[in-house]
Design a protein around this motif. Structure first.
Motif, PDB file in Angstrom:
ATOM      1  N   SER B 306       0.798  -1.226   0.000  1.00 22.04           N
ATOM      2  CA  SER B 306       0.000   0.000   0.000  1.00 22.04           C
ATOM      3  C   SER B 306       0.827   1.270   0.000  1.00 22.04           C
ATOM      4  O   SER B 306       0.275   2.355   0.073  1.00 22.04           O
ATOM      5  CB  SER B 306      -0.902   0.035   1.236  1.00 22.04           C
ATOM      6  OG  SER B 306      -1.334  -1.250   1.552  1.00 22.04           O
ATOM      7  N   LEU B 307       2.128   1.143  -0.099  1.00 18.87           N
ATOM      8  CA  LEU B 307       2.979   2.325   0.046  1.00 18.87           C
ATOM      9  C   LEU B 307       2.814   3.276  -1.132  1.00 18.87           C
ATOM     10  O   LEU B 307       2.978   2.884  -2.277  1.00 18.87           O
ATOM     11  CB  LEU B 307       4.440   1.889   0.165  1.00 18.87           C
ATOM     12  CG  LEU B 307       5.400   2.929   0.743  1.00 18.87           C
ATOM     13  CD1 LEU B 307       5.081   3.163   2.203  1.00 18.87           C
ATOM     14  CD2 LEU B 307       6.830   2.461   0.592  1.00 18.87           C
ATOM     15  N   VAL B 308       2.476   4.523  -0.812  1.00 18.90           N
ATOM     16  CA  VAL B 308       2.324   5.496  -1.890  1.00 18.90           C
ATOM     17  C   VAL B 308       3.253   6.697  -1.729  1.00 18.90           C
ATOM     18  O   VAL B 308       3.438   7.476  -2.660  1.00 18.90           O
ATOM     19  CB  VAL B 308       0.867   6.020  -1.997  1.00 18.90           C
ATOM     20  CG1 VAL B 308      -0.055   4.945  -2.476  1.00 18.90           C
ATOM     21  CG2 VAL B 308       0.403   6.625  -0.708  1.00 18.90           C
ATOM     22  N   CYS B 309       3.818   6.854  -0.540  1.00 19.06           N
ATOM     23  CA  CYS B 309       4.617   8.053  -0.308  1.00 19.06           C
ATOM     24  C   CYS B 309       5.909   7.691   0.411  1.00 19.06           C
ATOM     25  O   CYS B 309       5.880   7.074   1.466  1.00 19.06           O
ATOM     26  CB  CYS B 309       3.809   9.043   0.528  1.00 19.06           C
ATOM     27  SG  CYS B 309       4.734  10.492   1.011  1.00 19.06           S
ATOM     28  N   LEU B 310       7.027   8.103  -0.160  1.00 18.27           N
ATOM     29  CA  LEU B 310       8.326   7.832   0.431  1.00 18.27           C
ATOM     30  C   LEU B 310       9.104   9.130   0.618  1.00 18.27           C
ATOM     31  O   LEU B 310       9.128   9.979  -0.278  1.00 18.27           O
ATOM     32  CB  LEU B 310       9.168   6.936  -0.489  1.00 18.27           C
ATOM     33  CG  LEU B 310       9.220   5.445  -0.246  1.00 18.27           C
ATOM     34  CD1 LEU B 310      10.258   4.816  -1.169  1.00 18.27           C
ATOM     35  CD2 LEU B 310       9.580   5.122   1.195  1.00 18.27           C
TER      36      LEU B 310
END
Lengths: 197, 612
Positions: B306-310
């Motif tokens: 679910s990672l969308v922002c780093l």
């Protein structure tokens, strides 16, 4: 604020003449980013404290000297937030952020040196650098073990398994990735390592 | 990353005047009893108005008539105050009785660049005191550029039993001690976001605030502390993450090494937003196989569906970057603005990021890096390019080439912040034609008053094209060599511009006049080091009550001119701010900050602020 042009070199000279306990080029750099907040109030507060806050009073004197010169420096330009500016300064000051510094000891020499392995392109350069670094101590040339006759010293390194290996056997890339420290061994001990089967 | 806090961004805030709007309809709390039929009407209205969420709509509704004013006041749940000095806490809390969420902004934006002296103001204390009494059911608080003390945080923690979300953006004055109280006392805390704050006492003894969170399962959804300079207790952090099943956003600071990050990530594969801290190795470089290897790291990332922002990457070792490949395709937001990487190091990463909408990067990637971005990130909405060496005479790493490439590849671009040493009009014109959706255009040519480096001409035509072609433009920051002509363009075409930032630009008073007369939607005007004087200032008298604030520093203003403005506009607070080494008798005004206010002159002004 960053120094520019002649202002910068004045500051460099000032810093260079300051007495420090550490070796030149160490100590101040790590502290610098964390003590350079956007506000000068902290520096002023800390300058009142004793010698234990050496770094911050250095900063304060730097800031003070910067002030008249700072008239030429523009406050707040370019418009970057101070915390970002400080981070970038810290990034640039660590010239090689991922430098591979390893300790180098030489038998009979009272203190060690540290070198950045990433700076060298191969064994030749490394050997030359070591010779240069320790030339006041060596009685002869630091030779590679492959040469059959007459060597005084051998360059060895400790790899990540803890074993002491002769420098020069493995490819350079493999060497720098596994070298943890180096030791320039003297005479007899060295000969033992060099014997070829 | 700032992208999702769009409700805090300068170009999307709500309403003219927030709480101040609708004042004409009368003060809250009249003394005459309300007739029965009106009471029914009010009840009906309340039921309808509770669905209105935007502050602008609410302000408009409150102006209709008194019953509407009262009904709106009863049903407003979110209070947005764009300038903490525009209205007094008492007035705000008296009018709006049922507030659950407050957004409060303080210092002018130029405070970020050291132009506002310390202790200028924007103290949270009077607000938290008023709210503690008036809003015991307060749930959310968002503060920007406020001065927040530990005692304020303590009062907050003790006064609001249902408190859920705290966001502190660009604030200062508090320390880890204050965070400890929040962690300990706010048992329902869902969000603790610390964004670009300056904590006090970072070099001294810091408090282990992470250990103070409740021992039981927490309701934490978002925890961000990348701006905290001191290290946190890692074991406590890991345990906290492990018992926070709702956690979706985690941003750690640079003291967290990549090995530690690995351990945290293993506990929270459901994260959508991750601030990676240092992304460098604590001990020996990763290459030596100390700790988590790149392969292990990549495997850990691959588990993050679910990672969308780093973000983070504070001390990134470039050879660790491949570890993020598995998540690149899903990323909509990537913040590399602390990663000193080259174009060659960026390319293999960015190549995977087809869905990227927000990208922050250092100019170290050069034009070549930007070309790579343009080639892949077709959906890019926001780009920020920061300068690794933020001085005027540094080597320019990005140029008109990068700008043009971006404009050609990223046609949906809405917001750009671009730092460079020099620029050409042609490139800016090209961007104005390619990126018609631009809402925010901020070009910072670091070399002051630098002309088009190809033609030697001022940058007037470039910025002129931007205001002319980008019909949705709301925020503009200009730089480089600019004559009054540029301002004429802005005044003529910048009809939607709400925020304008000017530095080292213009020739005569005409420049400012054009803007004040032409930009009918202007809300926020910040000017520095430009040759505008009293007559220009006075040409805007008709505008100032409709604006949030005007900042002018190092211009050609005099006390006489500023006093006249203060006289003619009694509801405008006109502050003259003096630096420490300035002469008190000096007729020239170095820093002017003026803003409309219902509260009159503030009573907490320090000695170096003179309110005319």
């Amino acid at each position: 604020m960053e120094g520019g042009g002649s202002d910068g070199s004045d500051l460099d000279n000032l810093k260079a003449t300051e007495l420090k306990l550490g070796l030149p080029g160490t100590g101040e750099q790590e502290k610098l980013p964390s003590i350079l907040p956007r506000s000068s109030k902290r520096a002023i507060l800390e300058a009142n404290e004793g010698p234990s806050k050496r770094n911050s009073s250095e900063i304060k004197s730097v800031e003070r000297d910067q002030k008249p010169a700072a008239k030429a420096q523009i406050v707040g330009w370019p418009p970057i937030q101070s915390y970002r500016k400080n981070s970038y300064q810290a990034m640039k000051m660590e010239a090689e952020p991922t430098g591979m510094y390893v300790k180098v000891s030489m038998d009979g020499v009272p203190y060690l040196r540290k070198i950045d392995l990433k700076v060298y392109k191969g064994y030749e350069e490394l050997r030359e650098a070591l010779e240069d670094m320790f030339k006041c101590f060596s009685l002869g040339e630091i030779s590679r073990m492959n040469e059959s006759n007459g060597y005084e010293y051998a360059i060895t390194y400790e790899d990540k398994d803890g074993d002491w290996m002769l420098v020069g056997d493995v490819p350079w890339e493999m060497f720098i990735s596994s070298c943890k420290r180096m030791r320039i061994m003297k005479g007899d001990e060295a000969r033992g390592l060099g014997s070829t089967p | 990353m700032r992208g999702e806090r769009s409700d805090m961004s300068e170009d999307e805030d709500g309403g003219r005047g927030g709480a101040g709007g609708g004042d004409g309809a009368g003060d809250g709390g009249t003394d005459t009893p309300v007739p029965f039929s009106d009471q029914v009407l009010e009840n009906v209205l309340e039921n309808v108005l509770q669905f209105l969420s935007s502050p602008q709509d609410r302000n408009a509704a409150s102006l209709v008539c008194l019953p509407w004013y009262r009904a709106e006041a009863q049903t407003r749940r979110e209070l947005f105050i764009g300038n903490c000095y525009a209205v007094s806490p008492r007035r705000a809390t008296e009018r709006f009785r049922r507030i659950r969420a407050v957004v409060l902004k303080g210092k002018p934006r130029f405070a970020d660049f050291n132009l506002v002296p310390n202790n200028w103001g924007a103290h949270f204390q009077p607000w938290v005191s008023a709210m503690a009494a008036a809003y015991p059911w307060l749930e959310k608080l968002c503060l920007k550029r406020m001065s927040v003390a530990d005692s304020d945080l303590s009062l907050l923690a003790h006064s609001f039993p249902n408190f859920k979300e705290l966001s502190l953006i660009c604030c200062e004055g508090f320390s880890t001690a204050g965070l400890a109280v929040i962690a300990e006392k706010c048992r329902h805390l869902r969000v603790l976001d610390l964004i670009e704050d300056y904590l006090e006492g970072e070099e001294d003894e810091t408090v282990d605030w992470v250990s103070r969170f409740p021992e039981t399962t927490t309701s934490l959804e978002s925890l961000g502390f990348d701006c905290v300079g001191s290290a946190v207790n890692f074991e406590a952090l890991e345990a906290l993450v492990a018992r926070s099943p709702a956690l979706r956003r985690l941003r750690v600071n640079h003291h967290v090494s990549v090995e530690q990050l690995c351990r945290l990530m293993a506990r929270a594969p459901q994260l959508t937003h991750l601030g990676t801290g240092s992304f460098g190795s604590a001990a020996a470089p990763l290459l030596q196989g100390g700790g988590c290897s790149v392969v292990d790291l990549a495997r850990t990332f691959a588990a993050f569906k679910s990672l969308v922002c780093l973000s983070g990457f504070r001390d990134v070792a470039p050879h660790c970057l491949p570890a993020i490949y598995p998540v690149c395709a899903n990323l909509t937001s990537l913040n590399f603005s602390f990663a000193n990487i080259t174009a060659e190091e960026l390319k293999p990463v960015i190549r995977h990021c087809h869905n990227l909408q927000n990208f922050w990067v250092l100019d170290a990637v050069r034009d070549e890096g930007l070309q790579a971005v343009a080639a892949t990130c077709k959906d890019l909405r926001e780009l920020r390019v920061f300068p690794l060496d933020p001085t005027e005479d540094s080597e320019g790493f990005v140029s008109n080439v990068g700008l043009v490439a971006i404009s050609q590849g990223c046609r949906k671009l809405r917001s750009i912040l671009y730092f460079c040493q020099q620029m050409t009009n042609a490139a800016v014109v090209t961007m104005s034609k390619n990126c018609q959706d631009l809402v925010v255009f901020r070009l910072c040519i670091m070399g002051r008053r630098r002309p088009d480096h190809r033609t030697g001409e001022p940058m007037d035509e470039g910025f002129g094209a931007i205001v002319k072609n980008c019909k949705k433009l709301r925020r503009l920051a200009i730089s480089g060599l600019l004559t009054d002509k540029a301002f004429a363009y802005i005044g003529k075409y910048g009809k939607l511009v709400r925020t304008l930032s000017v530095a080292f630009a213009g020739d005569t008073d005409l420049g400012l006049r054009y803007v004040l007369e032409g930009c009918t939607q202007l809300q926020k005007l910040e000017i520095r080091d430009s040759p505008f004087g009293d007559s220009a200032l006075l040409s805007g008298l008709h505008r100032y009550y409709n604006m949030r604030f005007v900042w002018m520093s190092s211009c050609k203003l005099s006390l006489r001119g500023c006093k006249e403005v203060a006289q003619r506009l009694p509801r405008l607070v006109v502050e003259v701010i003096r630096d420490r080494d300035e002469d008190d008798d000096d007729e020239g005004v170095q820093k002017l900050y003026m803003y409309r206010s219902l509260a009159g002159s503030r009573n907490d002004a320090p000695s170096f602020v003179e309110i005319l």
